[in-house]
Design an enzyme around this catalytic site. Structure first.
Site, PDB file in Angstrom:
ATOM      1  N   ASP A   1      66.538 134.347  57.301  1.00  0.00           N
ATOM      2  CA  ASP A   1      65.547 133.350  56.868  1.00  0.00           C
ATOM      3  C   ASP A   1      64.800 133.821  55.623  1.00  0.00           C
ATOM      4  O   ASP A   1      64.383 133.019  54.808  1.00  0.00           O
ATOM      5  CB  ASP A   1      64.531 133.098  57.992  1.00  0.00           C
ATOM      6  CG  ASP A   1      65.181 132.362  59.158  1.00  0.00           C
ATOM      7  OD1 ASP A   1      66.155 131.626  58.899  1.00  0.00           O
ATOM      8  OD2 ASP A   1      64.733 132.537  60.311  1.00  0.00           O
ATOM      9  N   LYS A  30      66.800 153.720  44.897  1.00  0.00           N
ATOM     10  CA  LYS A  30      66.509 153.889  46.324  1.00  0.00           C
ATOM     11  C   LYS A  30      65.003 154.097  46.527  1.00  0.00           C
ATOM     12  O   LYS A  30      64.385 154.906  45.819  1.00  0.00           O
ATOM     13  CB  LYS A  30      67.284 155.106  46.831  1.00  0.00           C
ATOM     14  CG  LYS A  30      67.147 155.324  48.304  1.00  0.00           C
ATOM     15  CD  LYS A  30      67.949 156.548  48.743  1.00  0.00           C
ATOM     16  CE  LYS A  30      67.556 156.890  50.163  1.00  0.00           C
ATOM     17  NZ  LYS A  30      67.902 158.242  50.519  1.00  0.00           N
ATOM     18  N   ASN A  64      71.200 141.042  60.623  1.00  0.00           N
ATOM     19  CA  ASN A  64      71.062 140.764  62.055  1.00  0.00           C
ATOM     20  C   ASN A  64      72.362 141.116  62.775  1.00  0.00           C
ATOM     21  O   ASN A  64      73.317 141.568  62.154  1.00  0.00           O
ATOM     22  CB  ASN A  64      70.663 139.291  62.265  1.00  0.00           C
ATOM     23  CG  ASN A  64      71.688 138.353  61.677  1.00  0.00           C
ATOM     24  OD1 ASN A  64      72.847 138.362  62.074  1.00  0.00           O
ATOM     25  ND2 ASN A  64      71.281 137.553  60.700  1.00  0.00           N
ATOM     26  N   VAL A  91      72.318 124.918  55.748  1.00  0.00           N
ATOM     27  CA  VAL A  91      72.817 123.723  56.450  1.00  0.00           C
ATOM     28  C   VAL A  91      72.001 122.487  56.045  1.00  0.00           C
ATOM     29  O   VAL A  91      72.556 121.401  55.832  1.00  0.00           O
ATOM     30  CB  VAL A  91      72.871 123.951  57.986  1.00  0.00           C
ATOM     31  CG1 VAL A  91      71.497 123.961  58.607  1.00  0.00           C
ATOM     32  CG2 VAL A  91      73.751 122.925  58.644  1.00  0.00           C
ATOM     33  N   PRO A  97      66.937 129.865  50.950  1.00  0.00           N
ATOM     34  CA  PRO A  97      67.236 128.438  51.095  1.00  0.00           C
ATOM     35  C   PRO A  97      67.878 128.171  52.451  1.00  0.00           C
ATOM     36  O   PRO A  97      68.536 129.048  53.013  1.00  0.00           O
ATOM     37  CB  PRO A  97      68.229 128.162  49.961  1.00  0.00           C
ATOM     38  CG  PRO A  97      68.736 129.489  49.540  1.00  0.00           C
ATOM     39  CD  PRO A  97      67.709 130.514  49.901  1.00  0.00           C
ATOM     40  N   ASP A  98      67.662 126.986  52.972  1.00  0.00           N
ATOM     41  CA  ASP A  98      68.257 126.597  54.254  1.00  0.00           C
ATOM     42  C   ASP A  98      69.621 125.972  53.946  1.00  0.00           C
ATOM     43  O   ASP A  98      69.703 124.841  53.455  1.00  0.00           O
ATOM     44  CB  ASP A  98      67.325 125.594  54.940  1.00  0.00           C
ATOM     45  CG  ASP A  98      67.803 125.270  56.342  1.00  0.00           C
ATOM     46  OD1 ASP A  98      69.028 125.210  56.551  1.00  0.00           O
ATOM     47  OD2 ASP A  98      66.941 125.076  57.219  1.00  0.00           O
TER      48      ASP A  98
END
Ligand SMILES: Cc1cc2nc3c(=O)[nH]c(=O)nc-3n(C[C@H](O)[C@H](O)[C@H](O)COP(=O)(O)O)c2cc1C
Length: 433
Positions: A288, A298, A211, A319, A316-317
């Site tokens: 996410d 490739k 991102n 925080v 995994p999350d």
């Protein structure tokens, strides 16, 4: 309070006297308190204790010569002087005190003393008669008049057999006097672990999902926490940001790497200062999802296929994982949303058991991701309706300082070090902006 020495740069000058051996213990005390120590020795000092001992204890090469081309290239006298938050000469011989009082610059230590503009202190150590001599006392008076702190000396029996004033103070006393030279910050004695930047989730050896996070906000927060006296571990995804001075940076790539590094750093911080004095700040824009399978080779463009299907699995999350720990640290999350910002943020706050959440609207091009500015709304649990504070649009470093003030105000009493109540610290956040 020795914690005030956290992150501080102490330049220790060692001069020629019997007490030079005590500088070894002093270096240990300073480092145990979180300071970084560089040592400069006079030629006479090297007759009493070896540079090798002080190098091993300080973890840095010992500086000895003014006119050493190699040393000048690495860290010359001006750089050393600029590096130091405090120049302490311990033990300080009568000879060095005389040279400092006269402003001589005939060796490395006396030269950098003149070049240093910050805090300076001397800890004299000498025979009681040398100490009592009018010349020594006049030299010390001159130094005091110039703002130099004089630590000691103590009294008692001396190496030469005399009894009287002139003993070097003990290392523990000297370390405490060094700490007194610094103000306590709102995060003094606190360990902070911060994640920053994006993560990259590999698709094959050459491609990844990621991102636009620049890491600027996390890096600015790391700097603001260090400024406030905290010791900071900065876990950075792939970003092009310079490491803030005194931050311990750990570079990672994927979400799984970031989780492992976060768990390790938080565990170490909790061992060092306890959970109540550990803060985890999750600014990273963690992917996410990641590809279910990373192709070994490739992925080739198919001749017939106009589409390529990827199967993604949830990461995994990070925080939430840290906040779910039984002896959880104080956890601050970030929410970057493009719609219904407040609703999503408050939901995250409760669901993930966060202590503070700062959210911004990344649909606005003037703030957020790649921008130099930010504007935030901060929420924290406070009964039925979360508490909130608005941080108006400002540069990321300014927002970071305001966030640190809010953080310090929200820390549990056991972790808080600054004087002042919640209201005054929150007011402080307003004043910064
Ligand atoms: C065995 C011995 C012990 C000494 N102890 C001290 C001392 O404790 N304090 C002091 O001021 N000078 C002491 N001196 C004298 C200094 O070493 C001498 O003045 C030297 O020039 C100091 O140099 P510097 O200040 O550049 O390190 C001692 C000398 C000897 C030979």
């Amino acid at each position: 309070m020795l914690a005030r020495l956290t992150n501080k740069h102490i330049l220790l000058g060692v001069t020629g006297g019997i007490a030079a051996y005590k500088s070894a213990e002093l270096i240990r005390r300073l480092r145990d308190a979180g300071a970084e120590v560089q040592v400069v020795m006079t030629a006479a000092a090297r007759e009493f204790i070896t540079p090798l001992t002080l190098q091993a204890l300080s973890g840095n090469p010992v500086h000895t010569d003014l006119l050493d081309p190699a040393a000048e290239a690495a860290m010359g006298h001006i750089e050393l002087a600029r590096w130091a938050d405090l120049v302490l000469i311990a033990p300080a011989s009568a000879d060095t005190l005389a040279r400092l009082a006269q402003g001589l610059a005939n060796d490395l230590l006396s030269t950098l003393w003149l070049a240093a503009s910050g805090r300076k202190a001397v800890a004299p150590a000498m025979n009681q008669q040398m100490w009592a001599d009018a010349a020594t006392q006049a030299n010390l008076d001159l130094l005091r008049q110039r703002g130099v702190a004089v630590f000691g000396p103590g009294s008692g029996s001396q190496a030469c057999g005399d009894i009287g004033a002139g003993r070097l103070l003990e290392a523990v006393e000297l370390a405490a006097l060094c700490a007194d030279q610094f103000q306590s910050g709102s995060l003094t004695g606190i360990e902070v672990v911060i994640t920053a930047g994006p993560t990259r989730e590999a698709l094959d050896p050459v491609r990844y999902l990621s991102n636009h996070s620049s890491g600027k906000m996390g890096f600015a927060l790391a700097e603001a926490c260090i400024e406030a006296g905290a010791r900071v571990t900065l876990i950075a995804g792939p970003v092009h940001q310079p490491t803030p001075a005194r931050a311990h940076r750990i570079d990672v790539v994927s979400a799984l790497d970031m989780l492992a590094a976060s768990e390790r750093a938080v565990a170490e911080a909790k061992v060092a200062v306890g959970p109540a004095r550990t803060i985890f700040i999750a600014t990273a824009a963690v992917a996410d999802y990641r590809p279910a399978r990373v192709a070994e080779q490739k992925i080739k463009k198919g001749f017939k296929d106009d589409t390529l299907e990827l199967t993604l699995i949830k990461n995994p999350d990070i925080v939430a994982t840290i906040a779910a720990q039984a002896d959880k640290p104080f956890v601050m999350g970030f929410a970057a949303e493009t719609q219904a910002v407040e609703g999503y943020a408050c939901d995250k706050l409760a669901r993930k058991r966060l202590d503070l959440i700062a959210c911004n609207d990344v649909s606005r091009s003037d703030i957020g991701f790649q921008s130099d500015d930010n504007a935030m709304t901060v929420f924290w649990p406070d009964g039925a309706t979360p508490g909130r504070a608005e941080l108006a649009k400002a540069s990321k470093p300014q927002i970071a300082r305001a966030l640190v003030a809010l953080l310090a105000a929200r820390l549990p009493a056991g972790g808080r070090t600054a004087s002042g109540d919640d209201a005054s610290l929150t007011r402080h956040a307003d004043e910064i902006l």
